[in-house]
Design a protein around this motif. Structure first.
Motif, short mmCIF file in Angstrom:
data_model
loop_
_atom_site.label_atom_id
_atom_site.label_comp_id
_atom_site.label_asym_id
_atom_site.label_seq_id
_atom_site.Cartn_x
_atom_site.Cartn_y
_atom_site.Cartn_z
N MET A 1 0.85 -1.18 0.00
CA MET A 1 0.00 0.00 0.00
C MET A 1 0.89 1.25 0.00
O MET A 1 1.79 1.37 0.82
N PRO A 2 0.62 2.19 -0.90
CA PRO A 2 1.45 3.39 -0.97
C PRO A 2 1.24 4.31 0.23
O PRO A 2 0.17 4.35 0.83
N THR A 3 2.26 5.06 0.54
CA THR A 3 2.19 6.05 1.61
C THR A 3 1.56 7.33 1.06
O THR A 3 1.34 7.47 -0.14
N ARG A 4 1.31 8.27 1.96
CA ARG A 4 0.80 9.56 1.52
C ARG A 4 1.80 10.22 0.57
O ARG A 4 1.43 10.82 -0.42
N LEU A 5 3.09 10.08 0.86
CA LEU A 5 4.13 10.60 -0.02
C LEU A 5 4.00 9.98 -1.41
O LEU A 5 4.03 10.67 -2.42
N GLY A 6 3.82 8.66 -1.45
CA GLY A 6 3.67 7.97 -2.72
C GLY A 6 2.46 8.44 -3.50
O GLY A 6 2.50 8.62 -4.72
N GLU A 7 1.37 8.66 -2.79
CA GLU A 7 0.14 9.14 -3.43
C GLU A 7 0.33 10.53 -4.01
O GLU A 7 -0.07 10.81 -5.14
N LYS A 8 0.96 11.40 -3.23
CA LYS A 8 1.20 12.77 -3.70
C LYS A 8 2.13 12.77 -4.90
O LYS A 8 1.89 13.48 -5.88
N LEU A 9 3.17 11.98 -4.82
CA LEU A 9 4.13 11.90 -5.91
C LEU A 9 3.47 11.41 -7.20
O LEU A 9 3.63 12.01 -8.26
N ARG A 10 2.68 10.35 -7.10
CA ARG A 10 1.99 9.81 -8.27
C ARG A 10 0.99 10.82 -8.84
O ARG A 10 0.92 11.03 -10.06
N THR A 11 0.25 11.49 -7.96
CA THR A 11 -0.74 12.47 -8.41
C THR A 11 -0.07 13.60 -9.19
O THR A 11 -0.51 13.95 -10.29
N LEU A 12 0.99 14.17 -8.62
CA LEU A 12 1.69 15.26 -9.30
C LEU A 12 2.28 14.81 -10.63
O LEU A 12 2.20 15.51 -11.64
N ARG A 13 2.88 13.65 -10.62
CA ARG A 13 3.51 13.12 -11.85
C ARG A 13 2.46 12.92 -12.94
O ARG A 13 2.64 13.34 -14.08
N LYS A 14 1.35 12.32 -12.58
CA LYS A 14 0.31 12.05 -13.58
C LYS A 14 -0.37 13.33 -14.06
O LYS A 14 -0.76 13.42 -15.22
N GLU A 15 -0.52 14.32 -13.15
CA GLU A 15 -1.10 15.60 -13.57
C GLU A 15 -0.28 16.24 -14.68
O GLU A 15 -0.80 16.95 -15.52
N ARG A 16 1.01 16.02 -14.64
CA ARG A 16 1.90 16.60 -15.65
C ARG A 16 2.02 15.70 -16.87
O ARG A 16 2.66 16.05 -17.84
N GLY A 17 1.39 14.52 -16.82
CA GLY A 17 1.45 13.60 -17.94
C GLY A 17 2.82 12.93 -18.08
O GLY A 17 3.19 12.50 -19.15
N TRP A 18 3.55 12.84 -16.97
CA TRP A 18 4.89 12.28 -16.99
C TRP A 18 4.87 10.80 -16.62
O TRP A 18 4.11 10.36 -15.77
N THR A 19 5.76 10.07 -17.23
CA THR A 19 6.01 8.69 -16.84
C THR A 19 7.04 8.70 -15.72
O THR A 19 7.65 9.73 -15.42
N LEU A 20 7.27 7.55 -15.14
CA LEU A 20 8.33 7.43 -14.14
C LEU A 20 9.68 7.77 -14.77
O LEU A 20 10.53 8.39 -14.13
N ASP A 21 9.86 7.38 -16.02
CA ASP A 21 11.12 7.69 -16.72
C ASP A 21 11.36 9.19 -16.83
O ASP A 21 12.47 9.66 -16.61
N VAL A 22 10.32 9.93 -17.16
CA VAL A 22 10.46 11.38 -17.32
C VAL A 22 10.81 12.02 -15.98
O VAL A 22 11.74 12.83 -15.89
N LEU A 23 10.07 11.67 -14.93
CA LEU A 23 10.36 12.24 -13.61
C LEU A 23 11.75 11.83 -13.14
O LEU A 23 12.48 12.65 -12.58
N ALA A 24 12.13 10.60 -13.38
CA ALA A 24 13.46 10.14 -12.98
C ALA A 24 14.54 10.99 -13.63
O ALA A 24 15.50 11.41 -12.97
N ALA A 25 14.38 11.29 -14.90
CA ALA A 25 15.37 12.12 -15.60
C ALA A 25 15.38 13.54 -15.05
O ALA A 25 16.45 14.12 -14.83
N LYS A 26 14.21 14.11 -14.81
CA LYS A 26 14.13 15.49 -14.33
C LYS A 26 14.67 15.64 -12.90
O LYS A 26 15.21 16.67 -12.55
N ALA A 27 14.50 14.61 -12.08
CA ALA A 27 14.93 14.67 -10.68
C ALA A 27 16.30 14.01 -10.46
O ALA A 27 16.79 13.99 -9.34
#
Length: 105
Positions: A1-27
């Motif tokens: 089960m994801p944590t609140r941090l995980g939920e927030k992270l996923r929500t922000l990432r998806k709002e921007r239309g980013w994949t995990l790969d895109v966020l990984a590169a940017k961060a």
């Protein structure tokens, strides 16, 4: 089960239309590490990693630590803006101040 941090992270990432790969590169983090943050309970990222995620997503790192699970409020967006402003060269800061002064009129 994801944590609140995980939920927030996923929500922000998806709002921007980013994949995990895109966020990984940017961060500058690994895709597998981001997956762990989004999906596992036991993850406790360092302040450095939270700052990198916040900078990439345009929020303050403190946003991830707060209990509130809503998407970032303007305060977090402002905090991220000011952090970015502080890293600008003096000429760029002056240029931005001039631009902002036109909105006050």
């Amino acid at each position: 089960m994801p944590t609140r941090l995980g939920e927030k992270l996923r929500t922000l990432r998806k709002e921007r239309g980013w994949t995990l790969d895109v966020l990984a590169a940017k961060a500058s983090l690994s895709k597998s590490y981001l997956w762990e943050l989004e999906n596992r309970e036991s993850q406790r990222p360092s302040a450095e990693k939270l700052t990198a995620l916040g900078d990439a997503l345009g929020v303050s790192s403190s946003f991830f630590l707060e209990e509130d699970s809503r998407v970032p409020e303007e305060r977090h967006i402002d905090d991220a803006f000011f952090r970015g402003y502080q890293t600008l060269e003096p000429e760029a800061k002056e240029q931005l101040r001039k631009i902002l002064s036109t909105f006050k009129k």
